[in-house]
Structures are given as structure tokens and as C-alpha cells.
Scaffold this active site. Structure first.
Site, PDB file in Angstrom:
ATOM      1  N   ASN A  56       0.825  -1.216   0.000  1.00 51.66           N
ATOM      2  CA  ASN A  56       0.000   0.000   0.000  1.00 51.66           C
ATOM      3  C   ASN A  56       0.858   1.265   0.000  1.00 51.66           C
ATOM      4  O   ASN A  56       0.336   2.363   0.192  1.00 51.66           O
ATOM      5  CB  ASN A  56      -0.893   0.034   1.232  1.00 51.66           C
TER       6      ASN A  56
ATOM      7  N   HIS B 103     -14.554  -0.673   5.856  1.00 52.18           N
ATOM      8  CA  HIS B 103     -13.431  -1.376   6.481  1.00 52.18           C
ATOM      9  C   HIS B 103     -13.808  -1.931   7.861  1.00 52.18           C
ATOM     10  O   HIS B 103     -14.613  -1.343   8.580  1.00 52.18           O
ATOM     11  CB  HIS B 103     -12.288  -0.361   6.636  1.00 52.18           C
TER      12      HIS B 103
ATOM     13  N   GLU C  34     -15.782   5.151   3.092  1.00 52.80           N
ATOM     14  CA  GLU C  34     -14.370   5.305   2.753  1.00 52.80           C
ATOM     15  C   GLU C  34     -14.252   6.187   1.520  1.00 52.80           C
ATOM     16  O   GLU C  34     -15.144   6.192   0.673  1.00 52.80           O
ATOM     17  CB  GLU C  34     -13.740   3.936   2.443  1.00 52.80           C
TER      18      GLU C  34
ATOM     19  N   SER D  46     -10.983  -0.171   0.163  1.00 54.24           N
ATOM     20  CA  SER D  46      -9.696  -0.844   0.284  1.00 54.24           C
ATOM     21  C   SER D  46      -9.607  -2.131  -0.524  1.00 54.24           C
ATOM     22  O   SER D  46      -8.525  -2.539  -0.908  1.00 54.24           O
ATOM     23  CB  SER D  46      -9.384  -1.122   1.752  1.00 54.24           C
TER      24      SER D  46
ATOM     25  N   ASP E  26     -13.321   7.878   5.833  1.00 52.31           N
ATOM     26  CA  ASP E  26     -12.020   7.275   6.096  1.00 52.31           C
ATOM     27  C   ASP E  26     -11.287   7.233   4.749  1.00 52.31           C
ATOM     28  O   ASP E  26     -11.649   6.471   3.861  1.00 52.31           O
ATOM     29  CB  ASP E  26     -12.243   5.861   6.651  1.00 52.31           C
TER      30      ASP E  26
ATOM     31  N   HIS F   9      -6.972   5.168   1.740  1.00 51.94           N
ATOM     32  CA  HIS F   9      -6.358   4.840   0.449  1.00 51.94           C
ATOM     33  C   HIS F   9      -6.347   5.996  -0.540  1.00 51.94           C
ATOM     34  O   HIS F   9      -5.784   5.876  -1.624  1.00 51.94           O
ATOM     35  CB  HIS F   9      -7.061   3.630  -0.174  1.00 51.94           C
TER      36      HIS F   9
ATOM     37  N   LYS G 155      -0.183   4.191   4.464  1.00 53.19           N
ATOM     38  CA  LYS G 155      -0.332   3.808   3.064  1.00 53.19           C
ATOM     39  C   LYS G 155       0.502   4.754   2.194  1.00 53.19           C
ATOM     40  O   LYS G 155       1.708   4.645   2.204  1.00 53.19           O
ATOM     41  CB  LYS G 155      -1.812   3.719   2.724  1.00 53.19           C
TER      42      LYS G 155
HETATM   43  C1  PLP Z   1      -5.637   0.271   6.398  1.00 52.04           C
HETATM   44  C2  PLP Z   1      -6.952   0.863   6.730  1.00 52.04           C
HETATM   45  C3  PLP Z   1      -7.249   1.314   8.011  1.00 52.04           C
HETATM   46  C4  PLP Z   1      -6.342   1.071   9.166  1.00 52.04           C
HETATM   47  O1  PLP Z   1      -5.295   1.967   9.150  1.00 52.04           O
HETATM   48  P1  PLP Z   1      -3.970   1.566   9.934  1.00 52.04           P
HETATM   49  O2  PLP Z   1      -3.267   2.849  10.083  1.00 52.04           O
HETATM   50  O3  PLP Z   1      -3.266   0.582   9.074  1.00 52.04           O
HETATM   51  O4  PLP Z   1      -4.409   0.979  11.243  1.00 52.04           O
HETATM   52  C5  PLP Z   1      -8.439   1.960   8.225  1.00 52.04           C
HETATM   53  N1  PLP Z   1      -9.329   2.123   7.225  1.00 52.04           N
HETATM   54  C6  PLP Z   1      -9.085   1.683   5.990  1.00 52.04           C
HETATM   55  C7  PLP Z   1     -10.090   1.897   4.938  1.00 52.04           C
HETATM   56  C8  PLP Z   1      -7.895   1.022   5.706  1.00 52.04           C
HETATM   57  O5  PLP Z   1      -7.676   0.544   4.493  1.00 52.04           O
END
Ligand code: PLP
Length: 385
Positions: free
Chosen positions: A47, A133, A175, A179, A204, A207, A236
Site C-alpha cells: 500500500n 473497512h 471510505e 480498500s 475514512d 487509500h 499507506k
Molecule cells: C488500512 C486501513 C485502516 C487502518 O489503518 P492503519 O493505520 O493501518 O491501522 C483503516 N481504514 C481503511 C479503509 C484502511 O484501508
């Protein structure tokens, strides 16, 4: 059933469904190439979308930060763990993304859990995209608030759920870039739908942040949407680790009182904060990296479509090849690894039942020849099943 039986049964269920998860101890998994048990592979599983995890400027910032501040923050931000570097990074993020405040968390998982647990209580409603997620859905499931899930990327479905009775507040959750599918949420229409019902939107953007939008500001910025809560993560495209929640001043003050993941957890190491800051410099100046990533995505999609592979809607770095069957996804993944391409078979429950896929991630660090090698391997694997 005692614990030993429960564990044995749980493991056997997973094995029977070709859903057993195993980790591999990889040498340098965050690079264009990865090494595993002495063999080198092209890495299509990372990522680290802009290839910043090994950027010498960011590594140096971490080293200099460690030389200056040591390696640990020494405590929760509420005790002595919140330093001037933490404060400066929070201010920078808030100013850059157009929010009054930003609060740093140690991970995106913690940010989602902490923010949702603090805000949503009994009588409230959480309306989540059904493909959200695990960190979002789990926070919602553990909350005393009512959880309803709307159809994926469907603002009308959200609007319908938002008309159901609710005594308290409503929080819609989605999101920026999904993801597992790589598709983007229609943020302005989702925001409108929840605002019409008097609620708030949490996006969120794990990505999208860094990888898309002007200067890498992410999905919400790109779509001209200003959600009440924006979660950005640094593991990421930023290539480091950690996260932040962006919000208005009173919301931040509220989270500082009630978000347990902030209060009862050790703050990010200051040296890591220095590295995140250096990575943000690279992201702001990273139009060329993002352009290279877009070229790699276009090259891959063009080639995979020519091979007849079913591509999803994704225009982002995440390019799933839908396979459906767990065992088939595993075999295909294995076949591609034999040919030197490392990618991950993703199976339920990470994706819906029957949704097993190969999750290919492209990065700015890939060369054109790497994409071509992946396409060639896919061509060979075609019909293998
Ligand atoms: C990877 C991810 C997370 C978690 O983030 P980390 O910093 O790795 O704990 C949260 N939400 C989504 C959509 C993700 O892909």
C-alpha cells in the site's frame, strides 16, 4: 464447548473453507521488489502507493528525529507524550486540509475506533456503507448506537435509512477509496443525503490520502466535499504509520475528553512524527509521483482488459481481479508467485462471500517493465484453473 474445542473447531472451519490465514516473514516487503526465502519478486501487494516508505529524505528525517528526541514518546498525549512536533504536525494537517483541528492517533484502526466510540452513543444511529473497512464496522457494531448498513456507494439507500426514526444523532460512515475494490465513494451525494437528515459524515480516506487530489489532499478534497470528520492514515501513501482525525474545534475538544484510544494509549514516537512530516513534504511536491502512478494504473488496466480479465470499476492503485472461488484465488495467486509476481489472494470474511479476488496494488515505484511482467504472468495464468 471449552476453549480448546472452540479453537480447534475455528481453525478447522477456516482450513476447510480455504480461508486459513498465514503470515510470511518477508524480507523488505515495502519495496518495488520483495524477497522471500531467498527469491525476489515484483511486489504488487504493497500500500506504499508513492514508494515513499524507503525514501532517503524520510528515512533521514526519522533518524534525525530519533537522534534529537529519542525513540519513544514516553506517554499518552494527555500526560507528557504530546510534543511540539506533534502539535506542529496537527496544525499543518488542519491548515492544509481546511479543518480547524487535527488529532493524531497511533493507527487508522485506533482513529476509527476512538472517534466512533466517543461520538456515537445510545439513541444514536450509525449508517455505514456495507463494504466499509473492518475498523469502521467493528467500532459501529460495538457501539450502543444502532448500526444500519446502506448499499455500497448508494446515496439513495443512505437517504432511505436516514429517514428511519432516531432519537439522537446520525453518523454516516464511508471510505474515500474502498480498500478491497479500489472504487471511490460519491462523497458529495452521500454528504447531502446525511445532511438532509441532520446528520454528519465520516470519511475514512486511508487509500486516497496522498495518492489522489491536488497535492495529494485525497478523495474529499478532490470531490469538493468537506465531511464533518475526515480520517487520514499515514501507513499507506505516506509510507510511515499513524493517522489523524480532522474536525471542527469543539469536536476535537470532545474527542480529547472522551476518545479512549487517545487518552489511554502511548502517543506516536516524535521521530515518527518527523518522518510523517517529511513524507508530507514529498506528497505536496509529488505531482510527478502521482502522475507516474496514474500511468502505471492505465497501463495495467489496458493490458488486463486485453487479456480478458474482469476488471472492477477502480481507477485507483487498488486493482482487484475478481475470481469468486477461494481455492481458485489461492491457486492463481500461487501461480503468479511462481512467475515472480507477488500479490495477495483476498478471501471472505475480508470480502463478501463468493467475492474472493486477487488484490493487485500498483505504485509509483513500479517500472513500465514491471507492469508488463505482471501482464505476461497473468496471460500465462489465464485458464490455469
Ligand atoms: C488500512 C486501513 C485502516 C487502518 O489503518 P492503519 O493505520 O493501518 O491501522 C483503516 N481504514 C481503511 C479503509 C484502511 O484501508
Amino acid at each position: 464447548m471449552d476453549w480448546a474445542q472452540k479453537i480447534d473447531l475455528g481453525l478447522r472451519e477456516r482450513q476447510g473453507a480455504d480461508a486459513y490465514r498465514q503470515r510470511r516473514a518477508i524480507t523488505d516487503g515495502n519495496h518495488r521488489l520483495l524477497e522471500y526465502q531467498g527469491r525476489r519478486y515484483l511486489n504488487f501487494s504493497s500500500n506504499d502507493y508513492l514508494g515513499l516508505a524507503r525514501d532517503p529524505r524520510i528515512v533521514a528525517a526519522w533518524q534525525q528525529g530519533a537522534a534529537r528526541h529519542g525513540v519513544g514518546s514516553g506517554g499518552s498525549g494527555h500526560v507528557t507524550g504530546h510534543s511540539a512536533c506533534h502539535q506542529a504536525l496537527e496544525q499543518r494537517l488542519a491548515d492544509w486540509l481546511g479543518y480547524e483541528r487535527a488529532l493524531l492517533f497511533t493507527s487508522g484502526y485506533a482513529a476509527n475506533q476512538g472517534a466512533i466510540a466517543a461520538l456515537a452513543g445510545a439513541g444514536d444511529q450509525i449508517l455505514a456503507d456495507k463494504l466499509s473497512h473492518a475498523s469502521l464496522l467493528e467500532a459501529a457494531a460495538h457501539s450502543p448506537a444502532q448500526l444500519r448498513r446502506f448499499h455500497h456507494n448508494d446515496a439513495a439507500s443512505l437517504a432511505r435509512l436516514a429517514q428511519t426514526a432516531c432519537a439522537g444523532g446520525r453518523l454516516a460512515v464511508t471510505e474515500g477509496v474502498f480498500s478491497m475494490d479500489g472504487d471511490a465513494a460519491p462523497l458529495p451525494s452521500l454528504h447531502q443525503a446525511i445532511r438532509d437528515a441532520g446528520g454528519w459524515l465520516l470519511v475514512d480516506d486511508a487509500h486516497g490520502f496522498g495518492a489522489i487530489g491536488e497535492q495529494g489532499r485525497g478523495s474529499a478534497w478532490q470531490q469538493g466535499c468537506h465531511p464533518e470528520l475526515l480520517v487520514v492514515t499515514f501507513g499507506k501513501a505516506v509510507g510511515v504509520g499513524g493517522a489523524a482525525v480532522l474536525c471542527a474545534r469543539p469536536v476535537a475538544e470532545y474527542l480529547l475528553q472522551f476518545a479512549r484510544h487517545l487518552i489511554y494509549s502511548t502517543a506516536l514516537p516524535p521521530a515518527q512524527v518527523c518522518a510523517i512530516n517529511a513524507s508530507l513534504d514529498a506528497i505536496v511536491a509529488g505531482d510527478e509521483l502521482r502522475a507516474r502512478l496514474r500511468r502505471n494504473i492505465a497501463r495495467f488496466r489496458h493490458g488486463a482488459a486485453e487479456l480478458g480479465y474482469p476488471l472492477g470499476q477502480s481507477g485507483t492503485a487498488i486493482q482487484p481481479l475478481l475470481v469468486g472461488d477461494n481455492a481458485l484465488a489461492l491457486r492463481l495467486g500461487e501461480r503468479l508467485r511462481e512467475q515472480g509476481c507477488w500479490l495477495t489472494a483476498i478471501r471472505p470474511p475480508t470480502v463478501p462471500p463468493g467475492g474472493a479476488r486477487l488484490r493487485i496494488t500498483l505504485t509509483a515505484a513500479h517500472h513500465e517493465a514491471d507492469i508488463d511482467a505482471l501482464l505476461e504472468a497473468l496471460d500465462h495464468a489465464h485458464g490455469y484453473a
